[in-house]
Design an enzyme around this catalytic site. Sequence first.
Site, PDB file in Angstrom:
ATOM      1  N   GLN A 162       0.831  -1.200   0.000  1.00  0.00           N
ATOM      2  CA  GLN A 162       0.000   0.000   0.000  1.00  0.00           C
ATOM      3  C   GLN A 162       0.869   1.254   0.000  1.00  0.00           C
ATOM      4  O   GLN A 162       2.079   1.200   0.212  1.00  0.00           O
ATOM      5  CB  GLN A 162      -0.935  -0.004   1.221  1.00  0.00           C
ATOM      6  CG  GLN A 162      -0.224  -0.237   2.549  1.00  0.00           C
ATOM      7  CD  GLN A 162      -1.114  -0.810   3.635  1.00  0.00           C
ATOM      8  OE1 GLN A 162      -2.336  -0.766   3.541  1.00  0.00           O
ATOM      9  NE2 GLN A 162      -0.506  -1.348   4.687  1.00  0.00           N
ATOM     10  N   HIS A 176      -9.240   3.177  19.431  1.00  0.00           N
ATOM     11  CA  HIS A 176      -8.482   2.079  20.055  1.00  0.00           C
ATOM     12  C   HIS A 176      -9.092   1.605  21.367  1.00  0.00           C
ATOM     13  O   HIS A 176      -9.083   0.413  21.664  1.00  0.00           O
ATOM     14  CB  HIS A 176      -7.025   2.502  20.245  1.00  0.00           C
ATOM     15  CG  HIS A 176      -6.274   2.543  18.955  1.00  0.00           C
ATOM     16  ND1 HIS A 176      -5.582   3.647  18.518  1.00  0.00           N
ATOM     17  CD2 HIS A 176      -6.140   1.612  17.977  1.00  0.00           C
ATOM     18  CE1 HIS A 176      -5.036   3.382  17.342  1.00  0.00           C
ATOM     19  NE2 HIS A 176      -5.367   2.159  16.989  1.00  0.00           N
ATOM     20  N   GLU A 222      -0.141  -8.680  11.189  1.00  0.00           N
ATOM     21  CA  GLU A 222      -0.127  -7.482  10.329  1.00  0.00           C
ATOM     22  C   GLU A 222       0.534  -7.834   9.001  1.00  0.00           C
ATOM     23  O   GLU A 222       1.628  -8.401   8.975  1.00  0.00           O
ATOM     24  CB  GLU A 222       0.645  -6.366  11.051  1.00  0.00           C
ATOM     25  CG  GLU A 222       1.070  -5.191  10.188  1.00  0.00           C
ATOM     26  CD  GLU A 222      -0.092  -4.381   9.618  1.00  0.00           C
ATOM     27  OE1 GLU A 222      -0.938  -3.923  10.391  1.00  0.00           O
ATOM     28  OE2 GLU A 222      -0.137  -4.221   8.373  1.00  0.00           O
ATOM     29  N   ALA A 277      -3.857 -12.097   7.418  1.00  0.00           N
ATOM     30  CA  ALA A 277      -4.619 -12.735   8.493  1.00  0.00           C
ATOM     31  C   ALA A 277      -5.532 -13.835   7.961  1.00  0.00           C
ATOM     32  O   ALA A 277      -5.825 -14.806   8.667  1.00  0.00           O
ATOM     33  CB  ALA A 277      -5.430 -11.692   9.251  1.00  0.00           C
ATOM     34  N   ASP A 326      -8.653  -5.100  13.466  1.00  0.00           N
ATOM     35  CA  ASP A 326      -8.328  -3.677  13.379  1.00  0.00           C
ATOM     36  C   ASP A 326      -7.736  -3.418  11.996  1.00  0.00           C
ATOM     37  O   ASP A 326      -6.536  -3.208  11.838  1.00  0.00           O
ATOM     38  CB  ASP A 326      -7.337  -3.370  14.504  1.00  0.00           C
ATOM     39  CG  ASP A 326      -6.862  -1.935  14.519  1.00  0.00           C
ATOM     40  OD1 ASP A 326      -7.361  -1.138  13.720  1.00  0.00           O
ATOM     41  OD2 ASP A 326      -5.970  -1.631  15.336  1.00  0.00           O
ATOM     42  N   ASP A 382     -10.084  -0.304   5.357  1.00  0.00           N
ATOM     43  CA  ASP A 382     -11.405  -0.467   4.750  1.00  0.00           C
ATOM     44  C   ASP A 382     -11.440  -1.690   3.825  1.00  0.00           C
ATOM     45  O   ASP A 382     -10.397  -2.155   3.360  1.00  0.00           O
ATOM     46  CB  ASP A 382     -11.766   0.798   3.958  1.00  0.00           C
ATOM     47  CG  ASP A 382     -11.958   1.990   4.876  1.00  0.00           C
ATOM     48  OD1 ASP A 382     -12.502   1.813   5.972  1.00  0.00           O
ATOM     49  OD2 ASP A 382     -11.550   3.099   4.488  1.00  0.00           O
ATOM     50  N   PRO A 410      -6.086  -4.486   0.124  1.00  0.00           N
ATOM     51  CA  PRO A 410      -5.554  -5.635   0.864  1.00  0.00           C
ATOM     52  C   PRO A 410      -6.550  -6.252   1.852  1.00  0.00           C
ATOM     53  O   PRO A 410      -6.506  -7.455   2.095  1.00  0.00           O
ATOM     54  CB  PRO A 410      -4.351  -5.045   1.627  1.00  0.00           C
ATOM     55  CG  PRO A 410      -4.012  -3.772   0.971  1.00  0.00           C
ATOM     56  CD  PRO A 410      -5.231  -3.302   0.239  1.00  0.00           C
TER      57      PRO A 410
END
Lengths: 259, 259
Positions: free
Chosen positions: A15, A46, A90, A122, A139, A142, A146
Amino acid sequence: MHVKKVLVDEQTPYQHLQLVEAEFFGKVLILDGIIQLTEYDNAGYHEMITHVPMLAVEDPRTVLIVGGGDGGSLQQVLRYPSVERAVVCELDRRVVEVSREHFPGFGDPFSDPRAEVVFQDAFTYLENPPHTFDVIVSDTTDPIGPAERLFSPDFFRRLAAALNPGGAIAIQSEQMFFDQALIRDIYRFAKTLFRSPAYYYTLVPTYPGGGIGFMYMSDVPWTNGLNKPYPPGQMNYLNPEVHRAAFALPEFFRRILEG
Amino acid sequence: MHVKKVLVDEQTPYQHLQLVEAEFFGKVLILDGIIQLTEYDNAGYHEMITHVPMLAVEDPRTVLIVGGGDGGSLQQVLRYPSVERAVVCELDRRVVEVSREHFPGFGDPFSDPRAEVVFQDAFTYLENPPHTFDVIVSDTTDPIGPAERLFSPDFFRRLAAALNPGGAIAIQSEQMFFDQALIRDIYRFAKTLFRSPAYYYTLVPTYPGGGIGFMYMSDVPWTNGLNKPYPPGQMNYLNPEVHRAAFALPEFFRRILEG
């Protein structure tokens, strides 16, 4: 938002990553042109994506954070003395590296011995995960690019399969004014997997529409977390009234979700 | 916001008035470059600024709307069969004229025989008002330009003097993320005038930060309105859960207000 200085501007393998210093809002992380967080207003995001499921579960010991490479969710999760392992899955290593350098306010949670970072998609990680979890926090960015697969029924099934009995999940689930069909679909599917799903909302003034919602997915009702003691450290957004209020949905949207 | 067509663009004696047709949001009223309302998302504003004080008061008969020339607040107020007179004190005649033409969804409340429009500055009108009121709704623009005096202690004193015993006021009171000093000042001053002031919040995604707050000012607690029957007609934003939730303030802001 007035940008004073561009600190990072690079194309990662996944990205376009930018980190800027803005007037009033402080440092701002931007992925593919979309604001992910600012120093000024990230508490609403958070604290709400983490504490709502964490408080609903009895003594959560194992936590998975899907995405969350900035460390903000990890910081909140590690406040619980009961937590023994918190895995951050991540995709993009550069998000973690840039965030560790530029968001010292998160207290470098990645250096906590209970934290573990997996640089992997993930969706693939959860095909055959090495652990199960008491709490899962999705978390993500949008559902374009990815993260698109991370809003699919197949992914939600994988989340459910990786969750321990009595556990709870919170999923970044977009904006009730702008993404109604998506949220309704997630909600309907969540009802096929869990007894007590619910959508809740938090204020993030730098996001489109000024806020974002989460889908709570669990067999444990979210109200189970209402009267629990908070972990050590200061809350900046959450308090017991806000916890309950987050689940109060405007009438037009309640009709869409339940209709 | 993508503007499809500019329908009105003129300088009135008081302000720059624009009315545009936008994709997704429908018609949009803009004063001095600031969005006042859109067809898509005005329910959160108009229902919350009116029904919270209206429901808190027993059988409100007389209502003053300060500003509110678009008619959205007037429409909500006239839903109560108990209302005998609703005065709209609007500075700018063109706001009423343009809104009557372009917002048919408000049902032309100005044609209701109980409605009365006074084209006057509300600060002057309230120097020696011809009536007193059970409910006052201060539905103004931001405190710059024409509306600046409508956020002053002198104006709040005039509102209080025009309010009947047992009455309630709601005042457009800006954004808790961006206007903290202003809101704290209004709150502190309100406490010198009333027993039960309180700040509450509503979602309006087209406003800066995605929402706006109101100062409730009354000797009657806002909770008095919680279990009242709603007036005829459909609510699109308000429901009993949202009513209570609107007064739940994020912890950082609660500390600022009470600190």
